[in-house]
Scaffold this active site. Sequence first.
Site: not given
Length: 457
Positions: A105-110, A227
């Site tokens: 679940c990678a977005a936005p990429g941090g 989070c």
Amino acid sequence: MQLPSAFKAKYQQLLGEEAPAFLTALSNEESVSGFRVNPLKNGLPQETISKAEGKVPYVPTGYYGQVNGKSLDHVTGWIYSQEPSAMYVGEVVDPQPGEKVLDLCAAPGGKSTHLISLMKDQGLLVANEIFRKRAQVLAENLERWGTRHTVVTNESPEELEKQFPHFFDRILIDAPCSGEGMFRKEPAGIEYWNPDYPAECANRQRKIIASAIKMLKPGGILVYSTCTFAPEEDEQNASWILKNYPEMRMEEIKAYPGMDRGRPEWADGNPELTKAIRLFPHHLKGEGHFISKFRYGSALAVDGSKRKERKKKKQQNKYGLSREQQLLFNDFRQKVIPNYQPNKLLLFGDQLYDLPAGISEIDNLNILRPGLHLGTFKKRRFEPSLALALALKPEDTQKSLEVNKEQWRQYVHGDTFTIKDQLPNGWYLLICDNHPCGFGKLVQGTVKNFYPKGLRF
């Protein structure tokens, strides 16, 4: 900030004496900003670091402070703006060079940029995002970071599990959640919160977890994080994994000063849950996170070699270059980046990519970025991409052009500029203050601009 009364009542009951400090930190104190530096680049972004408010103690590349999104450091991928508590997730995943890693679940990429940095851009990172627009942002951020060994997919976890059975050494699920830890940073999230929302999120998260476990190699690592502070999505989901997947074992995560242990009493009382980590805003300089780590201990073995070989043969024909295209790219490579050795050239329409080693099955995947974007074939010519420029170091090319800050500003604005030096016509890697920042084509002393129109400012 006005927190919902039901939210306050819930955490007053859960936290007891701690509740006033927690609620005060969440509602009255400002959010904390931070950034990471990119170890894949040549050196440190001194201009940005000089304005930092200190180092993040649990992340070697992390700093506190604001980032200028239009600075040279940011535009060329030398830094990434990321909330400090979120930085610890990548450190816990701890991917090693050469491994196959999935950020589900990678977005936005941090976290994806953090993972590929820890991998030293060696091996394979699959960064996935189910929502198309968010996946495009993810691809752009990874492009700016300068990674060669990342594939960006736009798939559901259910589809991915069909393509990658027991494939990955490590998987990160930074799950979509109720977002309670981001209330200070994104107050609009409060509007979506209701007492039932965490339980609804937990049900969706369990489906994602189930898919992820099917893609994990024997002995592989799964990191599940959120989070949010909600026990339904945190300890209770970790407990659910232990109950439903006996082959999964929790691993203890190092707790730095200010970090809390998982709270078994908020789930089923299993003492194993203390191996997880909680980051609370009243104990740590940051927003909020929950992180748990599992190892898949099954002795299961899977052999998909025959199926992969069939796919591989099919793709070689489907995505191959014509003779003219091969000659055009080879001519560019020999003149500009003679030491660059692609793994596997892949043509998507008129776009040329370098597919990383370790992945061969892409026919049945919705892929936005199948590796490093090398450039575009136009009529009888090849135009190198911004992604390729940002993946290079100054020493990787024998045709570079030093530009000053004013020329760089002209370049990112989309303008041409002239140079005084007498140099042969052709493509040049533009370098500003040791930062490769794009390609320009020199024609009779004028540098033609090829900075993407959608990124100009």
